[in-house]
Design an enzyme around this catalytic site. Structure first.
Site, short mmCIF file in Angstrom:
data_model
loop_
_atom_site.label_atom_id
_atom_site.label_comp_id
_atom_site.label_asym_id
_atom_site.label_seq_id
_atom_site.Cartn_x
_atom_site.Cartn_y
_atom_site.Cartn_z
N ILE A 1 0.83 -1.21 0.00
CA ILE A 1 0.00 0.00 0.00
C ILE A 1 0.87 1.26 0.00
CG2 ILE A 1 -1.96 -1.15 1.11
CD1 ILE A 1 -1.17 0.44 3.69
N CYS A 2 0.33 2.26 -0.66
CA CYS A 2 0.99 3.56 -0.79
C CYS A 2 0.61 4.37 0.45
CB CYS A 2 0.40 4.20 -2.04
SG CYS A 2 1.15 5.66 -2.62
N LEU A 3 1.63 4.78 1.22
CA LEU A 3 1.32 5.47 2.46
C LEU A 3 1.30 6.97 2.27
CD1 LEU A 3 3.56 3.18 4.59
CD2 LEU A 3 1.07 3.27 4.69
N CYS B 1 0.65 6.99 -6.64
CA CYS B 1 1.76 6.93 -5.70
C CYS B 1 2.89 7.82 -6.16
CB CYS B 1 2.30 5.51 -5.60
SG CYS B 1 1.33 4.42 -4.57
#
Ligand SMILES: [Zn+2]
Lengths: 167, 391
Positions: A115-117, B240
């Site tokens: 997951i992208c934090l 992202c």
């Protein structure tokens, strides 16, 4: 910025004390005991506040973790497998939590379903080494991620509700 | 499978074979010794001209040198290609990713390689560009415990003579892997370059880390090149990271240029070189190690360096004044015991013109008011594991 409820959740998870990683033999066993104590407390807190949302377990060495997390949306339960390794540089660096079955379904992920934090995760983690553990990574990383991403993925029709035979 | 699908697959296979055979037939024989003869069949004539012109004393030395490249993505693959064309002795490549069509906005890899492991696809291409270079590949994630031991073992025994590599180049895209390389290089006392491109693709940097002599990656929070973008206007919704072949190519160029300068002993090697693409600004500086670095091997290397005779200390104190990390640095606030607690802390500190810390970390923290786990006694690990399972 961390919202008020995450802040409250975080402050109710016990802090860890031992700065040790998986290469540290006996100290790592001590750290693992602390990890489990914090996780048990966190899950118990979640259950008592009617917000139970994950289960985790590890291999004997405590280096590989796996389990399930779930998210309730419009009264339906969406469940996902979680997995991650404890990096050799833990706890200086946080574990990279992954939901492999969602890999490729959202841009808010790195390879392998990691997951992208958010921008504030790493500074906050760095400021709290070694007091933050896996429970904190779940509360600060995965919890908010699910709350933002899952409703969006359901909305887009990327994930659908699965009937589970066993609850 | 329908007839048409079968035929399509057959055509794809044949195209692949054709491409491979074309590569083979075009490949040259190995060359035993670098020659400076200027003929159109000599791939090294323009490189050896550096020697004739007096820029580099002994260019052929490059044939004896071994470099490990960790991460064969947008920066690492281009880095590997440059060093291959320069005739480096040996490259040791590490990556656990596969080539994807989503990588095609970057240089080096080609669409027909999609699905192959990055290290294998890279090795094939590099070998056909220059068969004189020895290429060794490792397809794993260095941050896990088992792989880390393999990584340490490999970089300490993989040179052409079976010793440690001459230099490690970090071309990874995440903090965890950088910290892993840092740990390994501090322990093994290996020099390495860190490199990076920001997630918004408009800044980048390289950093030369000599254990004990210049700041290691754990000495301070990560450094970032100020891109003069208002953080509030930076939208991260739905993605992202962004990437540009330009920024990655420039950073790879900086990285290999400084690698060559260090390995072949010409010019001045930069300790830190940043790139701000928005303003075309290139800050440089030297960062001294933090005496209180978290990494015990870093502190050990610092003591070893301090004990060296002064003539061997390449980094003079005067040089290092700029951007020194002082022990008593007041690095903001943090923590979750006070009401102020969880926020971004105060403004990030600028360490040199155009370069700042990604975030600040306090030296002393007070956690008295929050519950802590019990340190000793209590249930055993097995009991706790069982308890967790039963909840
Ligand atoms: Zn250090």
């Amino acid at each position: 910025m961390v919202d008020e409820s995450t802040r409250k959740t975080l402050s109710s998870i016990p802090l860890l004390q031992t700065k040790a990683g998986p290469r540290d033999k006996d100290l790592w066993v001590q750290r693992l005991k602390e990890e489990y104590q914090a996780l048990i407390k966190y899950v118990q807190n979640n259950k008592s506040s009617d917000n139970d949302w994950f289960r985790l377990e590890s291999n004997k060495e405590g280096t590989k973790w796996f389990g399930k997390c779930w998210y309730i949306h419009n009264l339906l339960k969406y469940e996902f497998e979680i997995e991650f390794d404890i990096p050799v540089t833990y706890p200086t660096t946080a574990p990279e939590l992954a939901l492999p079955e969602l890999d490729g379904k959202t841009a808010k992920m790195y390879r392998g379903g990691k997951i992208c934090l958010t921008d504030h995760f790493k500074p906050l983690w760095a400021r709290n080494v070694p007091k933050f553990g896996i429970a904190h990574a779940m509360a600060l990383g995965l919890g908010p991620w699910l709350a933002v991403e899952i409703p969006d993925l359901i909305e887009k029709g990327v994930i659908a509700h699965k009937e589970k035979s066993a609850e | 499978m329908s007839e048409i699908e079968k035929l399509r697959q057959r055509i794809k296979d044949l195209e692949q074979q054709l491409l491979e055979s074309q590569c083979k037939s075009a490949a040259r024989e190995k060359i035993a010794q670098m020659s400076s003869e200027v003929v159109d069949s000599n791939p090294y004539s323009r490189l050896m001209a550096l020697k004739r012109m007096g820029i580099v004393n002994n260019y052929e030395k490059i044939r004896e040198l071994s470099v490990a490249i960790v991460g064969v993505g947008g920066v690492g693959s281009v880095t590997a290609e440059m060093l291959t064309r320069c005739g480096i002795g040996k490259l040791i490549l590490f990556d656990y990713d596969k080539v994807e069509l989503a990588n095609m906005n970057r240089l080096f890899f080609q669409p027909h390689q999609a699905g192959q492991s990055k290290v294998e696809a890279a090795a094939k291409t590099l070998q056909s560009i220059n068969p004189d270079v020895e290429i060794e590949t490792h397809n794993y994630n260095i941050t896990t415990v088992d792989n880390f031991y393999n990584f340490i073992d490999t970089i300490s025994t993989s040179s052409l003579l079976g010793g440690p590599v001459d230099l490690v180049l970090s071309c990874v895209d995440n903090f965890e892997a950088r910290m892993t390389i840092n740990t390994a290089c501090n322990e093994l006392n290996l020099k390495w370059f860190e490199s990076g491109v920001s997630e918004n693709a408009v800044s980048g940097h390289i950093q030369f880390i000599i254990p004990g002599e210049s700041a290691c990656f754990a000495c301070a929070p990560p450094l970032v090149v100020a891109a003069n973008i208002d953080e509030k206007t930076l939208k991260r919704d739905g993605v992202c990271a962004a990437s540009l072949p330009t920024t990655m190519g420039i950073v790879a160029g900086f990285l290999v240029q400084n690698t060559l300068k260090y390995l072949l002993g010409f010019g001045t090697t930069s300790y830190y070189l940043g790139y701000n693409a928005m303003q075309d600004f290139f800050p440089t500086m030297i960062l001294r190690p933090n005496p209180n670095c978290d990494d015990s091997y870093c502190r050990q290397r610092q003591a070893e360096y301090a004990a060296k005779p002064k003539v061997e200390q390449t980094l003079s104190v005067a040089d290092a004044d700029e951007g020194a990390i002082h022990e008593d640095n007041e690095w903001g606030i943090s923590l979750i015991d006070e009401t102020e607690s969880i926020n971004e802390g105060n403004a990030t500190s600028e360490i040199s013109t155009g370069i700042k810390l990604a975030y600040t970390v306090p030296q002393v923290v007070n956690t008295e008011s929050q519950e802590q786990v019990t340190k000793s006694d209590g249930p055993s690990l097995e009991e706790l594991m069982a308890q967790m399972k039963q909840i």
